[in-house]
Scaffold this active site. Structure first.
Site, mmCIF file in Angstrom:
data_model
loop_
_atom_site.group_PDB
_atom_site.id
_atom_site.type_symbol
_atom_site.label_atom_id
_atom_site.label_comp_id
_atom_site.label_asym_id
_atom_site.label_seq_id
_atom_site.Cartn_x
_atom_site.Cartn_y
_atom_site.Cartn_z
ATOM 1 N N ASP A 13 0.883 -1.172 0.000
ATOM 2 C CA ASP A 13 0.000 0.000 0.000
ATOM 3 C C ASP A 13 0.918 1.218 0.000
ATOM 4 O O ASP A 13 2.139 1.095 0.140
ATOM 5 C CB ASP A 13 -0.893 -0.015 1.251
ATOM 6 C CG ASP A 13 -1.847 1.173 1.286
ATOM 7 O OD1 ASP A 13 -2.376 1.538 0.225
ATOM 8 O OD2 ASP A 13 -2.057 1.759 2.366
ATOM 9 N N SER A 14 0.300 2.398 -0.102
ATOM 10 C CA SER A 14 1.101 3.618 -0.007
ATOM 11 C C SER A 14 1.504 3.889 1.449
ATOM 12 O O SER A 14 2.459 4.602 1.706
ATOM 13 C CB SER A 14 0.282 4.802 -0.516
ATOM 14 O OG SER A 14 -0.909 4.910 0.239
ATOM 15 N N TYR A 45 -1.084 8.025 -2.941
ATOM 16 C CA TYR A 45 -1.230 7.555 -4.317
ATOM 17 C C TYR A 45 -2.493 8.151 -4.968
ATOM 18 O O TYR A 45 -2.576 8.272 -6.182
ATOM 19 C CB TYR A 45 -1.360 6.024 -4.333
ATOM 20 C CG TYR A 45 -0.054 5.260 -4.325
ATOM 21 C CD1 TYR A 45 1.151 5.868 -3.991
ATOM 22 C CD2 TYR A 45 -0.042 3.901 -4.675
ATOM 23 C CE1 TYR A 45 2.344 5.142 -3.987
ATOM 24 C CE2 TYR A 45 1.149 3.175 -4.686
ATOM 25 C CZ TYR A 45 2.331 3.792 -4.341
ATOM 26 O OH TYR A 45 3.493 3.073 -4.359
ATOM 27 N N GLY A 46 -3.455 8.476 -4.139
ATOM 28 C CA GLY A 46 -4.786 8.824 -4.639
ATOM 29 C C GLY A 46 -4.888 10.100 -5.447
ATOM 30 O O GLY A 46 -5.922 10.363 -6.059
ATOM 31 N N CYS A 76 -4.274 -2.005 -1.758
ATOM 32 C CA CYS A 76 -4.418 -0.608 -2.144
ATOM 33 C C CYS A 76 -5.417 -0.544 -3.299
ATOM 34 O O CYS A 76 -5.186 -1.139 -4.360
ATOM 35 C CB CYS A 76 -3.053 -0.092 -2.598
ATOM 36 S SG CYS A 76 -3.095 1.531 -3.369
ATOM 37 N N ASN A 77 -6.513 0.147 -3.074
ATOM 38 C CA ASN A 77 -7.542 0.254 -4.123
ATOM 39 C C ASN A 77 -7.059 1.047 -5.323
ATOM 40 O O ASN A 77 -7.402 0.739 -6.464
ATOM 41 C CB ASN A 77 -8.780 0.952 -3.559
ATOM 42 C CG ASN A 77 -9.559 0.072 -2.617
ATOM 43 O OD1 ASN A 77 -10.511 -0.578 -3.003
ATOM 44 N ND2 ASN A 77 -9.156 0.034 -1.364
ATOM 45 N N THR A 78 -6.287 2.097 -5.051
ATOM 46 C CA THR A 78 -5.841 2.959 -6.145
ATOM 47 C C THR A 78 -4.980 2.149 -7.121
ATOM 48 O O THR A 78 -5.166 2.223 -8.340
ATOM 49 C CB THR A 78 -5.060 4.166 -5.577
ATOM 50 O OG1 THR A 78 -5.834 4.749 -4.528
ATOM 51 C CG2 THR A 78 -4.784 5.197 -6.631
ATOM 52 N N GLU A 153 -2.925 9.156 8.237
ATOM 53 C CA GLU A 153 -1.460 9.048 8.358
ATOM 54 C C GLU A 153 -0.915 9.997 9.434
ATOM 55 O O GLU A 153 0.152 9.774 9.975
ATOM 56 C CB GLU A 153 -0.791 9.321 7.009
ATOM 57 C CG GLU A 153 -1.062 8.252 5.948
ATOM 58 C CD GLU A 153 -0.242 6.961 6.125
ATOM 59 O OE1 GLU A 153 0.801 6.989 6.789
ATOM 60 O OE2 GLU A 153 -0.684 5.917 5.582
ATOM 61 N N CYS A 185 -11.055 2.524 -0.159
ATOM 62 C CA CYS A 185 -9.634 2.794 0.104
ATOM 63 C C CYS A 185 -9.307 2.035 1.380
ATOM 64 O O CYS A 185 -10.074 2.086 2.348
ATOM 65 C CB CYS A 185 -9.407 4.291 0.299
ATOM 66 S SG CYS A 185 -7.766 4.698 0.953
ATOM 67 N N THR A 186 -8.185 1.330 1.350
ATOM 68 C CA THR A 186 -7.881 0.459 2.500
ATOM 69 C C THR A 186 -7.604 1.243 3.779
ATOM 70 O O THR A 186 -7.701 0.706 4.871
ATOM 71 C CB THR A 186 -6.691 -0.461 2.180
ATOM 72 O OG1 THR A 186 -5.607 0.336 1.676
ATOM 73 C CG2 THR A 186 -7.064 -1.504 1.167
ATOM 74 N N HIS A 187 -7.264 2.511 3.648
ATOM 75 C CA HIS A 187 -7.054 3.331 4.850
ATOM 76 C C HIS A 187 -8.347 3.534 5.668
ATOM 77 O O HIS A 187 -8.304 3.735 6.864
ATOM 78 C CB HIS A 187 -6.548 4.730 4.460
ATOM 79 C CG HIS A 187 -5.082 4.834 4.222
ATOM 80 N ND1 HIS A 187 -4.478 4.398 3.065
ATOM 81 C CD2 HIS A 187 -4.080 5.349 5.000
ATOM 82 C CE1 HIS A 187 -3.173 4.659 3.131
ATOM 83 N NE2 HIS A 187 -2.908 5.222 4.288
HETATM 84 N N1 DGL Z 1 -4.806 2.974 0.697
HETATM 85 C C1 DGL Z 1 -4.754 3.230 -0.684
HETATM 86 C C2 DGL Z 1 -6.025 2.870 -1.379
HETATM 87 O O1 DGL Z 1 -6.660 1.916 -0.989
HETATM 88 C C3 DGL Z 1 -4.044 4.473 -1.157
HETATM 89 C C4 DGL Z 1 -4.336 5.742 -0.450
HETATM 90 C C5 DGL Z 1 -3.476 6.901 -0.971
HETATM 91 O O2 DGL Z 1 -2.253 6.817 -0.858
HETATM 92 O O3 DGL Z 1 -4.040 7.858 -1.502
HETATM 93 O O4 DGL Z 1 -6.413 3.473 -2.336
#
Ligand code: DGL
Length: 278
Positions: A13-14, A45-46, A76-78, A153, A185-187
């Site tokens: 993931d990011s 990443y988003g 990571c979804n992105t 974060e 988004c996994t976050h």
């Molecule tokens: N956790 C990631 C996701 O699921 C990336 C979030 C990010 O870095 O913007 O998309």
């Protein structure tokens, strides 16, 4: 030499978002050994372009293959939305993304589905496409939530400000009377308490992390690659400052992880841009 089935599964993931997936692996497949990579130097990443995401994902996969993993889960979804289809054809190991599993689970739950996601994932419409491919009558609304990743974060999980931001993002979905909400988004699972407090009880929440691990277990079983030994300790690697990752992730892991720093060069045209720092 280690048997292939006893190698680690790579997750990336990011940042700390993928820990929601890692925890599901601990819960559902406790005998598996894991390698977790957080590309925290290049987070978020988003808000990146599809080209950048694809480049980062290739770099991470090249590096993970060198670390000898038997499977990669894009936690990571992105990355899953923007790079999975392309890289799947380029590597010999199984690579799984979170979106299809999340979409399948969402369709089983509801007809009016809200997806909260990073701007890049929302813009890709990967969830809408995946959900409507399964059931074209389902309605899907994808909402970009650009502030969530930073707030998480920075460990601002329970502040008034975070609550206000969450209200702002959820409002259009509540106005649409959604019956299901997907963490795109996994976050975002890390904001569960805040998000749940703002939703009526009737809205079901889908965390694709739970479902991707079910899919991963099936795939390992099918390939005869389930670990049959005592698991190795999880290896954690980050491209940004390790201390920040350690402090933040402890609350979800329940222990202070040992973290290695991996150097991510940027910008880079090299395929092997990830190298351990001595
Ligand atoms: N956790 C990631 C996701 O699921 C990336 C979030 C990010 O870095 O913007 O998309």
């Amino acid at each position: 030499m280690m048997k292939k089935s006893n190698l680690r599964i790579g997750l990336f993931d990011s940042g700390v978002g993928g820990i929601t997936v890692l925890r599901e692996v601990y819960r559902q497949m406790p005998s598996e050994s894991l390698l977790y990579f957080a590309d925290s130097a290049r987070l978020p990443y988003g808000t990146r372009s599809p080209e950048e995401i694809l480049r980062f994902v290739r770099e991470i996969l090249d590096w993970m293959c060198k670390q000898d993993v038997k499977m990669v889960i894009m936690a990571c979804n992105t990355s899953s939305a923007l790079a999975l289809e392309t890289v799947r054809k380029e590597y010999d190991i199984p690579i799984l993304g979170v979106i299809l599993s999340g979409a399948k689970a969402a369709v089983k739950q509801g007809q009016r589905i809200g997806v909260i996601a990073t701007p890049a994932t929302a813009k890709s419409h990967a969830y809408r496409q995946a959900i409507q491919e399964i059931n074209h009558q389902t309605q899907v609304w994808e909402i970009p939530c650009p502030d969530f990743v930073h707030l998480i974060e920075q460990n601002q999980l329970y502040t008034d400000y975070t609550n206000q931001v969450a209200q702002k993002y959820l409002k259009p979905l509540l106005q649409k009377n959604i019956d299901t909400l997907v963490y795109g988004c996994t976050h975002y699972r890390h904001l569960e308490k805040t998000i749940c407090s703002l939703l009526p009880d009737s809205v079901k929440i889908i965390d694709p992390a739970e479902h991707i691990v079910v899919a991963a277990e099936k795939e390992l079983s099918l390939l005869g690659l389930k670990n049959n030994q005592f698991p190795l300790p999880t290896r954690f690697c980050v491209s940004g400052p390790p201390q920040q990752f350690i402090n933040l992730s402890r609350q979800w892991l329940g222990y202070y992880p040992q973290v290695e720093q991996i150097h991510a060069k940027e910008p880079s045209t090299q395929m092997m841009a990830l190298n351990p720092i001595d």
